[in-house]
Scaffold this motif. Structure first.
Motif, PDB file in Angstrom:
ATOM      1  N   THR A 106      56.469  36.288  58.286  1.00 20.41           N
ATOM      2  CA  THR A 106      57.819  36.355  58.165  1.00 20.41           C
ATOM      3  C   THR A 106      58.594  35.627  58.856  1.00 20.41           C
ATOM      4  OG1 THR A 106      58.067  38.235  59.722  1.00 20.41           O
ATOM      5  CG2 THR A 106      57.493  39.015  57.500  1.00 20.41           C
ATOM      6  N   THR A 107      59.941  35.179  58.452  1.00 17.15           N
ATOM      7  CA  THR A 107      60.554  34.316  59.119  1.00 17.15           C
ATOM      8  C   THR A 107      61.973  34.899  59.235  1.00 17.15           C
ATOM      9  OG1 THR A 107      61.343  31.862  59.408  1.00 17.15           O
ATOM     10  CG2 THR A 107      60.991  32.832  57.183  1.00 17.15           C
ATOM     11  N   ASN A 108      62.927  34.154  60.271  1.00 17.25           N
ATOM     12  CA  ASN A 108      64.401  34.672  60.006  1.00 17.25           C
ATOM     13  C   ASN A 108      64.987  33.906  59.124  1.00 17.25           C
ATOM     14  OD1 ASN A 108      64.070  36.353  62.128  1.00 17.25           O
ATOM     15  ND2 ASN A 108      64.080  35.063  63.763  1.00 17.25           N
ATOM     16  N   ASP A 109      64.516  32.985  58.704  1.00 15.36           N
ATOM     17  CA  ASP A 109      65.142  31.949  57.804  1.00 15.36           C
ATOM     18  C   ASP A 109      64.026  31.115  56.954  1.00 15.36           C
ATOM     19  OD1 ASP A 109      67.159  30.131  56.553  1.00 15.36           O
ATOM     20  OD2 ASP A 109      67.982  29.204  58.302  1.00 15.36           O
ATOM     21  N   THR A 110      64.338  31.215  55.561  1.00 15.47           N
ATOM     22  CA  THR A 110      63.339  30.486  54.623  1.00 15.47           C
ATOM     23  C   THR A 110      64.009  28.860  54.364  1.00 15.47           C
ATOM     24  OG1 THR A 110      64.436  31.265  52.761  1.00 15.47           O
ATOM     25  CG2 THR A 110      62.459  32.567  53.820  1.00 15.47           C
ATOM     26  N   THR A 111      65.111  28.657  54.794  1.00 13.72           N
ATOM     27  CA  THR A 111      65.501  27.314  54.793  1.00 13.72           C
ATOM     28  C   THR A 111      65.946  26.895  56.015  1.00 13.72           C
ATOM     29  OG1 THR A 111      66.287  27.608  52.374  1.00 13.72           O
ATOM     30  CG2 THR A 111      66.990  25.371  53.780  1.00 13.72           C
ATOM     31  N   GLN A 112      65.176  26.110  56.824  1.00 12.46           N
ATOM     32  CA  GLN A 112      65.458  25.821  58.034  1.00 12.46           C
ATOM     33  C   GLN A 112      65.932  24.422  58.422  1.00 12.46           C
ATOM     34  OE1 GLN A 112      62.191  26.966  60.775  1.00 12.46           O
ATOM     35  NE2 GLN A 112      61.872  29.084  59.423  1.00 12.46           N
ATOM     36  N   ASP A 113      67.006  24.089  59.137  1.00  7.25           N
ATOM     37  CA  ASP A 113      67.749  23.017  59.382  1.00  7.25           C
ATOM     38  C   ASP A 113      67.225  22.484  60.870  1.00  7.25           C
ATOM     39  OD1 ASP A 113      69.167  23.493  57.160  1.00  7.25           O
ATOM     40  OD2 ASP A 113      70.935  24.065  58.173  1.00  7.25           O
TER      41      ASP A 113
END
Length: 269
Positions: A5-12
């Motif tokens: 899991t992740t907090n953001d599936t599109t990461q800047d």
């Protein structure tokens, strides 16, 4: 094995920071990265991230060594600030003819650097994306600006504009333009009361009055060098005039056609 899991599936990320696969945020350890949702190749955690690419994470069972059946997909967006640039508003740079230079707007901590023989007429402050310069020295010169782009990775951007100052014959309607406001506060920007072409009339006369009609400054052969200091003997002599509205009378003193202009000016300290 469960899916990572992740907090953001599109990461800047900031491209200037050279982010790697190890920079990707996931909530588990023992992660292995792949270049495909199934199968594919294992990726090194030290590999540089590529803009627009999707990376796939699987959890490895430390006992069996097996990876999770379903992989987590994370897409990368690398942020890159546009390079700074400077534009001018003229095809030719003439001496004693103010030129406005502009750079990208909505930035912060602007710092303008003007070459020798250039006098800032307006702008040029830490919040200004423009600067207006009066050039008094012929030949090659330059204008440089730097600023902080806080919207894209807090990047510091710099640009230099190279120019050549020429001696030009100004059109009649370009002369005697008067810049009504100036800020003689010692910061090197917009320090003087400026009249276009004043130097072209060596016999000119300038008088400044306060709002009560008292003469506070007078001179002949004005050379755009008044910083708001009174020179009339008596009450006002050598006094630094306070912020406020004043009134000017300027005469060219030309033996053929003596032109006169008058109006208001504002000193801001």
């Amino acid at each position: 094995m469960p899916t990572p899991t992740t907090n953001d599936t599109t990461q800047d990320f900031c491209q200037s920071n050279n982010p790697t696969i190890a920079s990707l945020q996931v909530n588990q350890s023992t992660i292995v990265w792949y270049d495909a949702a199934t199968g594919g190749n294992v990726l090194s955690s030290s590999a540089l991230l590529v803009d627009g690419v999707t990376y796939y994470a699987g959890i490895i069972d430390p006992v069996s060594g097996c990876s999770s059946t379903t992989r987590l997909a994370i897409t990368v967006d690398l942020k890159t600030a546009d390079s700074a640039s400077i534009d001018d508003n003229t095809d030719k740079t003439c001496d004693f003819e103010p030129v406005t230079y502009s750079t990208q707007g909505n930035m912060s901590n602007y710092e303008w650097t003007i070459g020798s023989g250039g006098q800032i007429v307006s702008g040029g402050g830490s919040n200004d994306s423009t600067v207006t310069v009066n050039w008094t020295q012929l030949g090659s010169n330059s204008v440089t600006v730097s600023y902080l782009n806080s919207s894209v990775c807090n990047s510091q951007e710099t640009a230099t504009f190279n120019l050549v100052v020429e001696s030009c014959v100004l059109p009649v309607d370009g002369c005697l333009t008067i810049f009504n406001e100036f800020t003689p506060n010692g910061d090197g920007s917009n320090e003087f009361f400026y009249i276009v072409c004043a130097e072209n009339y060596p016999n000119n006369k300038l008088e400044i009055y306060n709002r009560y009609g008292n003469l506070v400054f007078q001179t002949r052969g004005y050379k755009n060098d008044w910083k708001g200091i009174a020179n009339v003997k008596g009450t006002f002599n050598d006094n630094v005039l306070p912020t406020g509205t004043y009134y000017y009378v300027f005469e060219t003193g030309d033996n053929t056609v003596n032109q006169a202009k008058s109006g208001w000016l504002y000193i801001m300290r």
